[in-house]
Design an enzyme around this catalytic site. Sequence first.
Site, PDB file in Angstrom:
ATOM      1  N   TYR A  53       0.830  -1.216   0.000  1.00 19.79           N
ATOM      2  CA  TYR A  53       0.000   0.000   0.000  1.00 19.79           C
ATOM      3  C   TYR A  53       0.863   1.265   0.000  1.00 19.79           C
ATOM      4  O   TYR A  53       1.870   1.341   0.709  1.00 19.79           O
ATOM      5  CB  TYR A  53      -0.964   0.010   1.206  1.00 19.79           C
ATOM      6  CG  TYR A  53      -2.146  -0.943   1.040  1.00 19.79           C
ATOM      7  CD1 TYR A  53      -2.360  -1.629  -0.154  1.00 19.79           C
ATOM      8  CD2 TYR A  53      -3.046  -1.160   2.074  1.00 19.79           C
ATOM      9  CE1 TYR A  53      -3.434  -2.495  -0.314  1.00 19.79           C
ATOM     10  CE2 TYR A  53      -4.130  -2.040   1.933  1.00 19.79           C
ATOM     11  CZ  TYR A  53      -4.303  -2.697   0.724  1.00 19.79           C
ATOM     12  OH  TYR A  53      -5.361  -3.558   0.574  1.00 19.79           O
ATOM     13  N   SER A 210     -13.469  -2.334  -0.780  1.00 19.89           N
ATOM     14  CA  SER A 210     -14.200  -1.378  -1.636  1.00 19.89           C
ATOM     15  C   SER A 210     -15.714  -1.505  -1.481  1.00 19.89           C
ATOM     16  O   SER A 210     -16.447  -1.680  -2.473  1.00 19.89           O
ATOM     17  CB  SER A 210     -13.782  -1.521  -3.110  1.00 19.89           C
ATOM     18  OG  SER A 210     -12.454  -1.102  -3.283  1.00 19.89           O
ATOM     19  N   LEU A 212     -17.809   0.701  -1.036  1.00 15.90           N
ATOM     20  CA  LEU A 212     -18.481   1.787  -1.766  1.00 15.90           C
ATOM     21  C   LEU A 212     -17.945   1.850  -3.196  1.00 15.90           C
ATOM     22  O   LEU A 212     -17.939   2.913  -3.822  1.00 15.90           O
ATOM     23  CB  LEU A 212     -18.256   3.133  -1.053  1.00 15.90           C
ATOM     24  CG  LEU A 212     -18.584   3.178   0.449  1.00 15.90           C
ATOM     25  CD1 LEU A 212     -18.270   4.568   1.027  1.00 15.90           C
ATOM     26  CD2 LEU A 212     -20.042   2.810   0.707  1.00 15.90           C
ATOM     27  N   ALA A 213     -17.447   0.703  -3.678  1.00 16.74           N
ATOM     28  CA  ALA A 213     -16.900   0.615  -5.036  1.00 16.74           C
ATOM     29  C   ALA A 213     -15.767   1.617  -5.247  1.00 16.74           C
ATOM     30  O   ALA A 213     -15.633   2.209  -6.319  1.00 16.74           O
ATOM     31  CB  ALA A 213     -18.001   0.786  -6.073  1.00 16.74           C
ATOM     32  N   GLY A 215     -15.506   4.501  -4.225  1.00 11.54           N
ATOM     33  CA  GLY A 215     -16.015   5.871  -4.407  1.00 11.54           C
ATOM     34  C   GLY A 215     -16.788   6.018  -5.717  1.00 11.54           C
ATOM     35  O   GLY A 215     -17.491   7.019  -5.922  1.00 11.54           O
ATOM     36  N   PHE A 218     -20.482   7.153  -6.034  1.00 15.33           N
ATOM     37  CA  PHE A 218     -20.888   8.563  -5.910  1.00 15.33           C
ATOM     38  C   PHE A 218     -20.664   9.351  -7.195  1.00 15.33           C
ATOM     39  O   PHE A 218     -21.287  10.373  -7.407  1.00 15.33           O
ATOM     40  CB  PHE A 218     -20.102   9.263  -4.783  1.00 15.33           C
ATOM     41  CG  PHE A 218     -20.202   8.547  -3.480  1.00 15.33           C
ATOM     42  CD1 PHE A 218     -21.337   8.690  -2.687  1.00 15.33           C
ATOM     43  CD2 PHE A 218     -19.178   7.717  -3.041  1.00 15.33           C
ATOM     44  CE1 PHE A 218     -21.443   8.011  -1.491  1.00 15.33           C
ATOM     45  CE2 PHE A 218     -19.276   7.046  -1.850  1.00 15.33           C
ATOM     46  CZ  PHE A 218     -20.409   7.178  -1.073  1.00 15.33           C
TER      47      PHE A 218
HETATM   48  P1  NAP Z   1     -14.351   2.389  -0.454  1.00 11.78           P
HETATM   49  O1  NAP Z   1     -14.937   2.808   0.843  1.00 11.78           O
HETATM   50  O2  NAP Z   1     -15.189   1.628  -1.416  1.00 11.78           O
HETATM   51  O3  NAP Z   1     -13.807   3.656  -1.244  1.00 11.78           O
HETATM   52  C1  NAP Z   1     -13.145   4.694  -0.597  1.00 11.78           C
HETATM   53  C2  NAP Z   1     -13.171   5.891  -1.537  1.00 11.78           C
HETATM   54  O4  NAP Z   1     -14.507   6.374  -1.588  1.00 11.78           O
HETATM   55  C3  NAP Z   1     -12.289   7.024  -1.064  1.00 11.78           C
HETATM   56  O5  NAP Z   1     -11.644   7.596  -2.181  1.00 11.78           O
HETATM   57  C4  NAP Z   1     -13.279   7.992  -0.447  1.00 11.78           C
HETATM   58  O6  NAP Z   1     -12.881   9.331  -0.568  1.00 11.78           O
HETATM   59  C5  NAP Z   1     -14.503   7.757  -1.309  1.00 11.78           C
HETATM   60  N1  NAP Z   1     -15.712   8.099  -0.558  1.00 11.78           N
HETATM   61  C6  NAP Z   1     -16.148   7.554   0.605  1.00 11.78           C
HETATM   62  N2  NAP Z   1     -17.295   8.128   1.012  1.00 11.78           N
HETATM   63  C7  NAP Z   1     -17.593   9.051   0.059  1.00 11.78           C
HETATM   64  C8  NAP Z   1     -18.668   9.968  -0.102  1.00 11.78           C
HETATM   65  N3  NAP Z   1     -19.646  10.042   0.812  1.00 11.78           N
HETATM   66  N4  NAP Z   1     -18.673  10.768  -1.199  1.00 11.78           N
HETATM   67  C9  NAP Z   1     -17.670  10.686  -2.125  1.00 11.78           C
HETATM   68  N5  NAP Z   1     -16.617   9.836  -2.020  1.00 11.78           N
HETATM   69  C10 NAP Z   1     -16.588   9.026  -0.936  1.00 11.78           C
HETATM   70  O7  NAP Z   1     -13.090   1.545  -0.074  1.00 11.78           O
HETATM   71  P2  NAP Z   1     -11.602   1.364  -0.724  1.00 11.78           P
HETATM   72  O8  NAP Z   1     -10.742   2.466  -0.230  1.00 11.78           O
HETATM   73  O9  NAP Z   1     -11.685   1.136  -2.189  1.00 11.78           O
HETATM   74  O10 NAP Z   1     -11.210   0.005  -0.019  1.00 11.78           O
HETATM   75  C11 NAP Z   1     -11.275  -0.099   1.410  1.00 11.78           C
HETATM   76  C12 NAP Z   1     -10.128  -0.884   1.925  1.00 11.78           C
HETATM   77  O11 NAP Z   1     -10.179  -2.205   1.389  1.00 11.78           O
HETATM   78  C13 NAP Z   1      -8.728  -0.377   1.538  1.00 11.78           C
HETATM   79  O12 NAP Z   1      -8.284   0.667   2.385  1.00 11.78           O
HETATM   80  C14 NAP Z   1      -7.901  -1.620   1.734  1.00 11.78           C
HETATM   81  O13 NAP Z   1      -7.618  -1.772   3.108  1.00 11.78           O
HETATM   82  C15 NAP Z   1      -8.860  -2.721   1.292  1.00 11.78           C
HETATM   83  N6  NAP Z   1      -8.642  -3.173  -0.096  1.00 11.78           N
HETATM   84  C16 NAP Z   1      -8.234  -4.450  -0.285  1.00 11.78           C
HETATM   85  C17 NAP Z   1      -8.045  -4.944  -1.573  1.00 11.78           C
HETATM   86  C18 NAP Z   1      -7.596  -6.367  -1.748  1.00 11.78           C
HETATM   87  O14 NAP Z   1      -7.269  -6.762  -2.884  1.00 11.78           O
HETATM   88  N7  NAP Z   1      -7.571  -7.144  -0.700  1.00 11.78           N
HETATM   89  C19 NAP Z   1      -8.269  -4.116  -2.694  1.00 11.78           C
HETATM   90  C20 NAP Z   1      -8.697  -2.809  -2.462  1.00 11.78           C
HETATM   91  C21 NAP Z   1      -8.895  -2.344  -1.165  1.00 11.78           C
HETATM   92  P3  NAP Z   1     -12.273  10.129   0.704  1.00 11.78           P
HETATM   93  O15 NAP Z   1     -10.938   9.501   0.954  1.00 11.78           O
HETATM   94  O16 NAP Z   1     -12.214  11.530   0.187  1.00 11.78           O
HETATM   95  O17 NAP Z   1     -13.228   9.974   1.839  1.00 11.78           O
END
Ligand code: NAP
Length: 300
Positions: A53, A210, A212-213, A215, A218
């Site tokens: 990461y 992910s 919330l996909a 982001g 949104f």
């Molecule tokens: P997510 O919650 O689907 O997406 C987060 C993104 O959504 C951020 O860019 C955030 O922006 C945005 N967001 C959240 N709330 C919002 C809102 N109300 N309006 C607009 N944008 C919004 O999760 P993710 O970050 O993709 O994944 C979560 C975690 O899963 C990662 O941190 C990691 O630990 C893990 N992960 C694992 C794998 C794997 O292969 N195992 C792959 C991907 C991720 P802001 O930052 O501005 O709030």
Amino acid sequence: MQRIQLTEDLSFSRIIHGLWRLSDWKMSNEDVVKLIEDCLEAGISTFDHADIYGNYTCEKKFGDALALKPELRKRMEIVTKCGIKLVSDNRPEHCIKSYDTSKEHILASVQQSLENFQTDYIDVLLIHRPDPYMDPAQVADAFTQLKSEGKVRHFGVSNFKRSQFKMLQSYLDFPLVTNQIELSAYNLENFEDGTLDLCQEARIAPMAWSPLAGGAIFSAEDEKAKRLRDTLEKIAGDIGATEIDEVLYAWLLSHPANIMPIVGSGKMNRIESAIKALDLTLTRDQWFDILQVAMGREIA
Ligand code: NAP
């Protein structure tokens, strides 16, 4: 905060915090400590990382912050991953992007993670992606050694399909404790291809990445995203949610598989949406409404 018991001696907070994007947040070590403390205060004690990461920087950033208040370590569960090798200035010896689940690489990666976190144990180590060149006997050897040395308490996988999970499990003397998979109303693949069924069959709670996909829910302008936003807004009004992200989390949380969403935002108000969702109840009809809108058709 509800907790999910993964083994007799390990539980996770139902809502997990993910640190994939930590390096993008431009936080000082003090800011990171504040974020960790706010999460702990809200009941979120499980933090998800991976060696790669932030181009191999996030674990160390978290560890440097933790070093300011080392007493926080025992109040949290640290999950991290290994097995992907990125081409990176921070790893000049990597010539091409590849997977490496050799014993040597797993042991070296964990050693580096321990140094990055400035801790002497990882709560759960995951193999980040299924490796088409995997020797499961070597993975089992590495896991057994790390467990006996007390460096890793428990093991799991990420992005493993049913056959891959069962194959690796068959080489281990202890159970894999989770499979971290992509799960959201926007991305139904693991609902549809048997991966979630595997989690229920193996009695393991999946971690949902992910939720919330990333982001996209949104901002994406495709028809699926637009349809979903409309339906989520309507259901939000019906169930007393303020934002559509609460409904998306509630959709995952209400599923019987004990899904543990990993929140990917560093903003506390957005993390709180996931916590609020624990108190929201979706009816079966509302759950199927979201499913069918995501599928773009009525179920058969
Ligand atoms: P997510 O919650 O689907 O997406 C987060 C993104 O959504 C951020 O860019 C955030 O922006 C945005 N967001 C959240 N709330 C919002 C809102 N109300 N309006 C607009 N944008 C919004 O999760 P993710 O970050 O993709 O994944 C979560 C975690 O899963 C990662 O941190 C990691 O630990 C893990 N992960 C694992 C794998 C794997 O292969 N195992 C792959 C991907 C991720 P802001 O930052 O501005 O709030």
